[in-house]
Design a protein around this motif. Structure first.
Motif, PDB file in Angstrom:
ATOM      1  N   GLY A  63       0.807  -1.218   0.000  1.00 20.68           N
ATOM      2  CA  GLY A  63       0.000   0.000   0.000  1.00 20.68           C
ATOM      3  C   GLY A  63       0.835   1.261   0.000  1.00 20.68           C
ATOM      4  O   GLY A  63       0.530   2.222  -0.732  1.00 20.68           O
ATOM      5  N   LEU A  64       1.913   1.311   0.790  1.00 24.79           N
ATOM      6  CA  LEU A  64       2.728   2.530   0.810  1.00 24.79           C
ATOM      7  C   LEU A  64       3.459   2.714  -0.521  1.00 24.79           C
ATOM      8  O   LEU A  64       3.696   3.854  -0.951  1.00 24.79           O
ATOM      9  CB  LEU A  64       3.686   2.534   2.005  1.00 24.79           C
ATOM     10  CG  LEU A  64       4.867   1.558   2.036  1.00 24.79           C
ATOM     11  CD1 LEU A  64       6.086   2.104   1.300  1.00 24.79           C
ATOM     12  CD2 LEU A  64       5.236   1.244   3.490  1.00 24.79           C
ATOM     13  N   SER A  67      -4.073   4.139  -4.948  1.00 26.21           N
ATOM     14  CA  SER A  67      -4.770   3.927  -3.678  1.00 26.21           C
ATOM     15  C   SER A  67      -4.228   2.696  -2.949  1.00 26.21           C
ATOM     16  O   SER A  67      -3.800   1.722  -3.575  1.00 26.21           O
ATOM     17  CB  SER A  67      -6.268   3.740  -3.935  1.00 26.21           C
ATOM     18  OG  SER A  67      -6.930   3.266  -2.783  1.00 26.21           O
ATOM     19  N   TYR A  68      -4.276   2.750  -1.606  1.00 23.97           N
ATOM     20  CA  TYR A  68      -4.003   1.555  -0.792  1.00 23.97           C
ATOM     21  C   TYR A  68      -4.930   0.412  -1.194  1.00 23.97           C
ATOM     22  O   TYR A  68      -4.584  -0.758  -1.033  1.00 23.97           O
ATOM     23  CB  TYR A  68      -4.258   1.860   0.685  1.00 23.97           C
ATOM     24  CG  TYR A  68      -3.081   2.358   1.462  1.00 23.97           C
ATOM     25  CD1 TYR A  68      -2.174   1.464   2.035  1.00 23.97           C
ATOM     26  CD2 TYR A  68      -2.883   3.716   1.671  1.00 23.97           C
ATOM     27  CE1 TYR A  68      -1.100   1.918   2.797  1.00 23.97           C
ATOM     28  CE2 TYR A  68      -1.813   4.178   2.434  1.00 23.97           C
ATOM     29  CZ  TYR A  68      -0.922   3.272   2.985  1.00 23.97           C
ATOM     30  OH  TYR A  68       0.140   3.724   3.738  1.00 23.97           O
ATOM     31  N   ASN A  69      -6.115   0.741  -1.661  1.00 22.46           N
ATOM     32  CA  ASN A  69      -7.152  -0.251  -1.920  1.00 22.46           C
ATOM     33  C   ASN A  69      -7.253  -0.631  -3.393  1.00 22.46           C
ATOM     34  O   ASN A  69      -8.312  -1.088  -3.850  1.00 22.46           O
ATOM     35  CB  ASN A  69      -8.499   0.278  -1.407  1.00 22.46           C
ATOM     36  CG  ASN A  69      -8.475   0.506   0.094  1.00 22.46           C
ATOM     37  OD1 ASN A  69      -8.213  -0.403   0.868  1.00 22.46           O
ATOM     38  ND2 ASN A  69      -8.718   1.754   0.502  1.00 22.46           N
ATOM     39  N   ALA A  83       3.236  12.825   3.810  1.00 23.68           N
ATOM     40  CA  ALA A  83       2.476  13.929   3.222  1.00 23.68           C
ATOM     41  C   ALA A  83       1.486  13.478   2.161  1.00 23.68           C
ATOM     42  O   ALA A  83       0.476  14.152   1.923  1.00 23.68           O
ATOM     43  CB  ALA A  83       3.447  14.959   2.628  1.00 23.68           C
ATOM     44  N   SER A  84       1.769  12.355   1.499  1.00 24.13           N
ATOM     45  CA  SER A  84       0.871  11.896   0.435  1.00 24.13           C
ATOM     46  C   SER A  84      -0.270  11.036   0.966  1.00 24.13           C
ATOM     47  O   SER A  84      -1.061  10.503   0.185  1.00 24.13           O
ATOM     48  CB  SER A  84       1.661  11.103  -0.610  1.00 24.13           C
ATOM     49  OG  SER A  84       2.291   9.977  -0.028  1.00 24.13           O
ATOM     50  N   GLY A  85      -0.371  10.923   2.296  1.00 24.94           N
ATOM     51  CA  GLY A  85      -1.447  10.149   2.894  1.00 24.94           C
ATOM     52  C   GLY A  85      -0.961   8.822   3.436  1.00 24.94           C
ATOM     53  O   GLY A  85       0.068   8.293   3.013  1.00 24.94           O
ATOM     54  N   THR A  86      -1.709   8.286   4.373  1.00 27.39           N
ATOM     55  CA  THR A  86      -1.285   7.056   5.036  1.00 27.39           C
ATOM     56  C   THR A  86      -2.475   6.134   5.253  1.00 27.39           C
ATOM     57  O   THR A  86      -3.604   6.435   4.849  1.00 27.39           O
ATOM     58  CB  THR A  86      -0.607   7.390   6.377  1.00 27.39           C
ATOM     59  OG1 THR A  86      -0.010   6.215   6.917  1.00 27.39           O
ATOM     60  CG2 THR A  86      -1.599   7.968   7.382  1.00 27.39           C
ATOM     61  N   ALA A 134      -6.087  12.508   1.819  1.00 31.20           N
ATOM     62  CA  ALA A 134      -5.382  11.502   1.027  1.00 31.20           C
ATOM     63  C   ALA A 134      -5.196  10.181   1.770  1.00 31.20           C
ATOM     64  O   ALA A 134      -4.776   9.190   1.169  1.00 31.20           O
ATOM     65  CB  ALA A 134      -4.012  12.043   0.608  1.00 31.20           C
ATOM     66  N   SER A 135      -5.476  10.159   3.063  1.00 33.09           N
ATOM     67  CA  SER A 135      -5.310   8.938   3.848  1.00 33.09           C
ATOM     68  C   SER A 135      -6.524   8.023   3.669  1.00 33.09           C
ATOM     69  O   SER A 135      -7.617   8.479   3.349  1.00 33.09           O
ATOM     70  CB  SER A 135      -5.106   9.279   5.320  1.00 33.09           C
ATOM     71  OG  SER A 135      -3.917  10.033   5.499  1.00 33.09           O
ATOM     72  N   GLU A 136      -6.312   6.727   3.905  1.00 34.62           N
ATOM     73  CA  GLU A 136      -7.347   5.745   3.606  1.00 34.62           C
ATOM     74  C   GLU A 136      -7.413   4.654   4.666  1.00 34.62           C
ATOM     75  O   GLU A 136      -6.384   4.233   5.192  1.00 34.62           O
ATOM     76  CB  GLU A 136      -7.065   5.065   2.262  1.00 34.62           C
ATOM     77  CG  GLU A 136      -6.895   5.991   1.084  1.00 34.62           C
ATOM     78  CD  GLU A 136      -6.426   5.227  -0.142  1.00 34.62           C
ATOM     79  OE1 GLU A 136      -7.256   4.496  -0.735  1.00 34.62           O
ATOM     80  OE2 GLU A 136      -5.242   5.320  -0.495  1.00 34.62           O
TER      81      GLU A 136
END
Length: 412
Positions: free
Chosen positions: A230-231, A239-241, A305-308, A383-385
């Protein structure tokens, strides 16, 4: 997500020690009274501070003096999930009173006459399987109507992404509510502030920094396919998903390069090499990392910064629990959404109260402004999921890509 715990253990001793003092000493709050209204909670240890349990007890006694509150804690989410499975299996196999555990037959110390708690902690990672296996009952419209916090919950755009599930546990806008969140956490990058400063290296700020050549062989990664793949997906702008990894052509070489950066994979011991100077960077969960950074000034952390990845601890209802939530149970669910309680919960457990999620940092209670890592905000939050459940075909693809990535670094 795997479980995390920090505090002491719940130790079930012999009744000979003395029932009243035993119960109070182990944190089983309240006492059993004839004609009382029982409320039994089984929770993840350290996810609720003892002082807030006492606050709830005092508050609920004002409205329902006859409530008998019984709180039991377990060390791991895996144990709580297994409990749900065992309760469901037991409900399908009639038992005589003599075959049931003596502990469950004593309402004062056990879980009431049925042996089933009203509410149980479960991580959102486990929710899909729990729903699919028929271990839970949803929160009905009547239940939700009794929650003063419901509008705040359902109108939060980030929480609404995972709130509704179909009977297979998949996120579905037409589904039902199977869990009420009370604590959130995130995946962060921890690093050795002192080592990077000595070497004149800028600290990491985003996932792409894990590929910097100076960090080769100096990184601890989680032993979790969804987290690590995901990272890498986030680094590549996905997307992580992501369901079909084949649609991301640069993914495999990106993961192979990341594997060369890694010295260590672990989901429970990833911080030890960081403290021992064996690694300079560690990807980990905020519930583990932030308390360590508070104690050791040499450990710092950043939300990429790009979401986690986000995760949630939820209150769920066992399938075999009573059909209707009692007034004390509804009060329990609402209690954690009160602003003052939400702030204390966040400070004392290093998790994010969902009641505070999305608020600008300058609008948070003053004590929380010194801990900005607790609260992803603005574009980072957007941006986080949450890691949503994927179709079986996608999970098999993730496992295959993970196996291809892993070599020769050993997992722990």
């Amino acid at each position: 997500m795997v479980e995390r715990e920090q505090f002491g253990q719940l130790n079930r001793r012999s009744l000979l020690v003395g029932m009243a003092s035993w119960a109070i000493g182990q944190g089983l709050l309240g006492c059993s009274q004839q004609n009382s209204i029982p409320l039994t909670i089984e929770m993840l240890r350290a996810s609720i501070p003892s002082q807030l349990l006492q606050r709830f007890r005092q508050q609920v006694k004002q409205s329902t003096p006859s409530v008998a509150l019984n709180v039991v804690s377990e060390a791991q989410l895996q144990i709580l999930f297994s409990q749900l499975q065992s309760w469901q299996q037991s409900s399908q196999q009639p038992q005589s009173a003599s075959s049931r555990s003596w502990f469950d037959q004593i309402p004062f110390l056990g879980k009431g006459k049925t042996g089933i708690p009203d509410l149980v902690t479960l991580g959102d990672f486990w929710l899909s399987n729990a729903v699919k296996q028929g271990l839970l009952q949803p929160f009905s419209e009547t239940d939700r109507a009794g929650l003063t916090s419901w509008p705040q919950l359902v109108n939060n755009p980030k929480l609404s992404e995972i709130l509704l599930r179909n009977d297979q546990g998949q996120v579905d806008a037409r589904g039902q509510v199977w869990g009420i969140p009370y604590r959130l956490s995130s995946t962060v990058i921890a690093y050795r502030r002192d080592i990077l400063k000595q070497r004149g290296l800028p600290p990491p700020t985003d996932w792409q920094d894990l590929w910097r050549p100076e960090f080769r062989g100096r990184i601890s990664l989680l032993n979790q396919p969804r987290e690590v793949i995901g990272l890498a997906l986030k680094k590549l702008g996905h997307s992580y998903n992501t369901e079909d990894l084949a649609t991301v052509p640069d993914l495999k070489p990106t993961l192979q390069a990341l594997n060369q950066q890694a010295k260590f994979y672990s989901s429970d011991a990833y911080l030890q090499p960081l403290m021992l100077d064996d690694t300079w960077i560690a990807v980990g969960w905020s519930l583990d990392v932030l308390p360590l950074g508070d104690r050791l000034s040499k450990i710092a952390a950043v939300i990429p910064a790009s979401g986690t990845a986000l995760s949630a601890d939820l209150w769920v209802r066992p399938k075999t629990a009573v059909a209707k939530l009692s007034a004390p149970a509804l009060a329990w669910l609402d209690f954690w959404w009160q602003p003052e309680i939400a702030a204390q919960l966040s400070l004392l457990t290093w998790g994010i109260s969902p009641a505070l999620l999305g608020q600008p940092l300058d609008q948070l209670p003053e004590d929380l402004r010194d801990h900005p890592l607790l609260f992803p905000e603005g574009k980072v939050l957007q941006a986080s999921e949450f890691l949503k459940p994927l179709p079986e075909k996608s999970l098999q693809q993730y496992q295959q890509v993970w196996a291809e990535m892993r070599s020769p670094v050993a997992a722990t």
